[in-house]
Scaffold this motif. Sequence first.
Motif, PDB file in Angstrom:
ATOM      1  N   ARG A 120      14.571   3.108  35.338  1.00  0.00           N
ATOM      2  CA  ARG A 120      15.108   2.322  36.418  1.00  0.00           C
ATOM      3  C   ARG A 120      15.081   0.669  35.942  1.00  0.00           C
ATOM      4  O   ARG A 120      15.097  -0.207  36.857  1.00  0.00           O
ATOM      5  CB  ARG A 120      13.788   2.315  37.734  1.00  0.00           C
ATOM      6  N   ALA A 121      15.402   0.563  35.121  1.00  0.00           N
ATOM      7  CA  ALA A 121      15.569  -0.829  34.142  1.00  0.00           C
ATOM      8  C   ALA A 121      16.775  -1.607  34.878  1.00  0.00           C
ATOM      9  O   ALA A 121      16.348  -2.747  34.979  1.00  0.00           O
ATOM     10  CB  ALA A 121      15.487  -0.670  32.515  1.00  0.00           C
ATOM     11  N   SER A 122      17.878  -0.941  34.913  1.00  0.00           N
ATOM     12  CA  SER A 122      18.985  -1.507  35.629  1.00  0.00           C
ATOM     13  C   SER A 122      18.748  -1.860  37.049  1.00  0.00           C
ATOM     14  O   SER A 122      19.080  -3.101  37.348  1.00  0.00           O
ATOM     15  CB  SER A 122      20.075  -0.798  35.349  1.00  0.00           C
ATOM     16  N   GLU A 123      17.942  -1.159  37.546  1.00  0.00           N
ATOM     17  CA  GLU A 123      17.921  -1.425  39.239  1.00  0.00           C
ATOM     18  C   GLU A 123      16.810  -2.466  39.201  1.00  0.00           C
ATOM     19  O   GLU A 123      16.971  -3.360  40.047  1.00  0.00           O
ATOM     20  CB  GLU A 123      16.993  -0.070  39.636  1.00  0.00           C
ATOM     21  N   LEU A 124      15.771  -2.646  38.245  1.00  0.00           N
ATOM     22  CA  LEU A 124      14.828  -3.714  38.205  1.00  0.00           C
ATOM     23  C   LEU A 124      15.572  -5.066  37.999  1.00  0.00           C
ATOM     24  O   LEU A 124      15.323  -6.389  38.576  1.00  0.00           O
ATOM     25  CB  LEU A 124      13.744  -3.608  37.351  1.00  0.00           C
ATOM     26  N   GLU A 125      16.660  -4.926  36.950  1.00  0.00           N
ATOM     27  CA  GLU A 125      17.020  -6.159  36.707  1.00  0.00           C
ATOM     28  C   GLU A 125      17.844  -6.808  38.078  1.00  0.00           C
ATOM     29  O   GLU A 125      17.631  -8.061  38.209  1.00  0.00           O
ATOM     30  CB  GLU A 125      18.393  -5.870  35.536  1.00  0.00           C
ATOM     31  N   LYS A 126      18.581  -5.928  38.678  1.00  0.00           N
ATOM     32  CA  LYS A 126      19.324  -6.461  39.889  1.00  0.00           C
ATOM     33  C   LYS A 126      18.331  -6.781  41.010  1.00  0.00           C
ATOM     34  O   LYS A 126      18.382  -7.879  41.681  1.00  0.00           O
ATOM     35  CB  LYS A 126      20.026  -5.119  40.552  1.00  0.00           C
ATOM     36  N   SER A 127      16.938  -6.175  41.322  1.00  0.00           N
ATOM     37  CA  SER A 127      15.926  -6.693  42.204  1.00  0.00           C
ATOM     38  C   SER A 127      15.603  -8.006  41.738  1.00  0.00           C
ATOM     39  O   SER A 127      15.219  -8.738  42.560  1.00  0.00           O
ATOM     40  CB  SER A 127      14.541  -5.676  41.894  1.00  0.00           C
ATOM     41  N   PHE A 128      15.446  -8.415  40.565  1.00  0.00           N
ATOM     42  CA  PHE A 128      14.920  -9.731  40.118  1.00  0.00           C
ATOM     43  C   PHE A 128      15.944 -10.848  40.104  1.00  0.00           C
ATOM     44  O   PHE A 128      15.411 -12.028  39.799  1.00  0.00           O
ATOM     45  CB  PHE A 128      14.148  -9.635  38.603  1.00  0.00           C
ATOM     46  N   ARG A 129      17.050 -10.567  40.016  1.00  0.00           N
ATOM     47  CA  ARG A 129      18.167 -11.301  40.326  1.00  0.00           C
ATOM     48  C   ARG A 129      18.052 -12.683  39.419  1.00  0.00           C
ATOM     49  O   ARG A 129      18.461 -13.843  39.807  1.00  0.00           O
ATOM     50  CB  ARG A 129      18.227 -12.095  41.869  1.00  0.00           C
ATOM     51  N   GLY A 130      17.834 -12.508  38.149  1.00  0.00           N
ATOM     52  CA  GLY A 130      17.899 -13.336  37.280  1.00  0.00           C
ATOM     53  C   GLY A 130      16.569 -14.328  37.086  1.00  0.00           C
ATOM     54  O   GLY A 130      16.648 -15.295  36.356  1.00  0.00           O
ATOM     55  N   THR A 131      15.609 -13.904  37.820  1.00  0.00           N
ATOM     56  CA  THR A 131      14.286 -14.543  37.740  1.00  0.00           C
ATOM     57  C   THR A 131      13.734 -14.359  36.181  1.00  0.00           C
ATOM     58  O   THR A 131      13.852 -13.342  35.261  1.00  0.00           O
ATOM     59  CB  THR A 131      13.206 -13.853  38.523  1.00  0.00           C
ATOM     60  N   LYS A 132      13.103 -15.608  35.896  1.00  0.00           N
ATOM     61  CA  LYS A 132      12.417 -15.460  34.530  1.00  0.00           C
ATOM     62  C   LYS A 132      11.131 -15.072  34.764  1.00  0.00           C
ATOM     63  O   LYS A 132      10.296 -15.319  35.434  1.00  0.00           O
ATOM     64  CB  LYS A 132      12.598 -16.886  33.913  1.00  0.00           C
ATOM     65  N   ILE A 133      10.669 -14.189  33.759  1.00  0.00           N
ATOM     66  CA  ILE A 133       9.012 -13.611  33.825  1.00  0.00           C
ATOM     67  C   ILE A 133       8.654 -13.692  32.385  1.00  0.00           C
ATOM     68  O   ILE A 133       9.378 -13.756  31.457  1.00  0.00           O
ATOM     69  CB  ILE A 133       9.349 -12.155  34.462  1.00  0.00           C
ATOM     70  N   ALA A 134       7.313 -13.498  32.338  1.00  0.00           N
ATOM     71  CA  ALA A 134       6.621 -13.752  31.152  1.00  0.00           C
ATOM     72  C   ALA A 134       5.875 -12.490  30.788  1.00  0.00           C
ATOM     73  O   ALA A 134       5.174 -11.615  31.477  1.00  0.00           O
ATOM     74  CB  ALA A 134       5.447 -15.024  30.910  1.00  0.00           C
ATOM     75  N   ARG A 135       5.910 -11.977  29.399  1.00  0.00           N
ATOM     76  CA  ARG A 135       5.034 -11.065  28.956  1.00  0.00           C
ATOM     77  C   ARG A 135       3.596 -11.535  28.442  1.00  0.00           C
ATOM     78  O   ARG A 135       3.417 -12.538  27.497  1.00  0.00           O
ATOM     79  CB  ARG A 135       5.508 -10.194  27.778  1.00  0.00           C
ATOM     80  N   TYR A 136       2.396 -10.832  28.956  1.00  0.00           N
ATOM     81  CA  TYR A 136       1.241 -11.356  28.387  1.00  0.00           C
ATOM     82  C   TYR A 136       0.417 -10.334  27.627  1.00  0.00           C
ATOM     83  O   TYR A 136      -0.766 -10.515  27.312  1.00  0.00           O
ATOM     84  CB  TYR A 136       0.311 -11.533  29.822  1.00  0.00           C
ATOM     85  N   ASP A 137       1.059  -9.357  27.202  1.00  0.00           N
ATOM     86  CA  ASP A 137       0.425  -8.335  26.284  1.00  0.00           C
ATOM     87  C   ASP A 137       0.079  -8.973  24.984  1.00  0.00           C
ATOM     88  O   ASP A 137      -0.687  -8.524  24.420  1.00  0.00           O
ATOM     89  CB  ASP A 137       1.034  -7.178  26.158  1.00  0.00           C
ATOM     90  N   LYS A 138       0.914 -10.011  24.478  1.00  0.00           N
ATOM     91  CA  LYS A 138       0.539 -10.679  23.035  1.00  0.00           C
ATOM     92  C   LYS A 138       0.176 -12.145  23.422  1.00  0.00           C
ATOM     93  O   LYS A 138       0.646 -12.633  22.308  1.00  0.00           O
ATOM     94  CB  LYS A 138       1.796 -10.275  22.087  1.00  0.00           C
ATOM     95  N   TRP A 139      -0.196 -12.476  24.485  1.00  0.00           N
ATOM     96  CA  TRP A 139      -0.504 -13.649  24.745  1.00  0.00           C
ATOM     97  C   TRP A 139      -1.717 -14.290  23.903  1.00  0.00           C
ATOM     98  O   TRP A 139      -2.578 -13.636  23.739  1.00  0.00           O
ATOM     99  CB  TRP A 139      -0.780 -13.933  26.164  1.00  0.00           C
ATOM    100  N   ASP A 140      -1.648 -15.563  23.527  1.00  0.00           N
ATOM    101  CA  ASP A 140      -2.679 -16.149  22.614  1.00  0.00           C
ATOM    102  C   ASP A 140      -3.665 -17.110  23.729  1.00  0.00           C
ATOM    103  O   ASP A 140      -4.711 -17.564  23.012  1.00  0.00           O
ATOM    104  CB  ASP A 140      -2.125 -17.373  21.472  1.00  0.00           C
ATOM    105  N   PHE A 141      -3.539 -17.017  24.774  1.00  0.00           N
ATOM    106  CA  PHE A 141      -4.382 -17.643  25.886  1.00  0.00           C
ATOM    107  C   PHE A 141      -4.304 -19.282  25.717  1.00  0.00           C
ATOM    108  O   PHE A 141      -4.986 -19.836  26.616  1.00  0.00           O
ATOM    109  CB  PHE A 141      -5.864 -17.145  25.623  1.00  0.00           C
ATOM    110  N   GLU A 142      -3.731 -19.995  24.845  1.00  0.00           N
ATOM    111  CA  GLU A 142      -3.735 -21.177  24.643  1.00  0.00           C
ATOM    112  C   GLU A 142      -2.767 -21.878  25.323  1.00  0.00           C
ATOM    113  O   GLU A 142      -2.973 -22.964  26.189  1.00  0.00           O
ATOM    114  CB  GLU A 142      -3.681 -21.726  23.112  1.00  0.00           C
TER     115      GLU A 142
END
Length: 207
Positions: A120-142
């Motif tokens: 459902r990746a394509s469906e999610l792209e349409k749902s988010f309508r160009g919104t920017k989002i971040a991944r936290y799985d490799k975040w350095d916390f700083e």
Amino acid sequence: MTRIGFTRDDFEVFRIEGFGPRMSKIYERIRPRLLRLGDELAPELGRRLKMEFHPHVAAHRRRTVNPPPETWAAFGPSPRGYKRYGYLALAISGSGLHARAVVKTEADLRSEMARLLAARASELEKSFRGTKIARYDKWDFEQMPQQVPATAEFFTNVGDELSKKTGIVDIGFGWPMREALPLDLAELFDAYRELEPFYRILRSVLI
């Protein structure tokens, strides 16, 4: 709308050196506020997203060599715990506040979630309508993690990560400390509303 109410001193707790002193301040200052926020936010979050949520607050291990770089309130489908499910989280760190959708390694049905995210990746792209989002799985916390467009490729990559043996999901939105200080609940709920299509996929495996 009511402000969330964290202060500069709350964020500075995560700069304290040493496990004991930092944990002491987390339990003194941060945990009580997260407990209160969890109880306040869960019913309203359920009303807005039309799902039942139960609040939980992170219980950090007392015996470890590393002070926790963040702590959080989690909103999941079970009153008995949250780690076995996909959940929404309100996290606080030294860098700011974060509204996230999370699946940890110990969650059940991770492969089913990963498959659905890819399908459902394509469906999610349409749902988010160009919104920017971040991944936290490799975040350095700083520093706040980089936000990127919520494209089909982004969600495919998130699903691929989750399909790994120890893969996780941790995506969302953040407010650096300066923006987090005046943040109100309306803005926070808007962030969870943005995450709703993604979170519904995580939760759909329970049906």
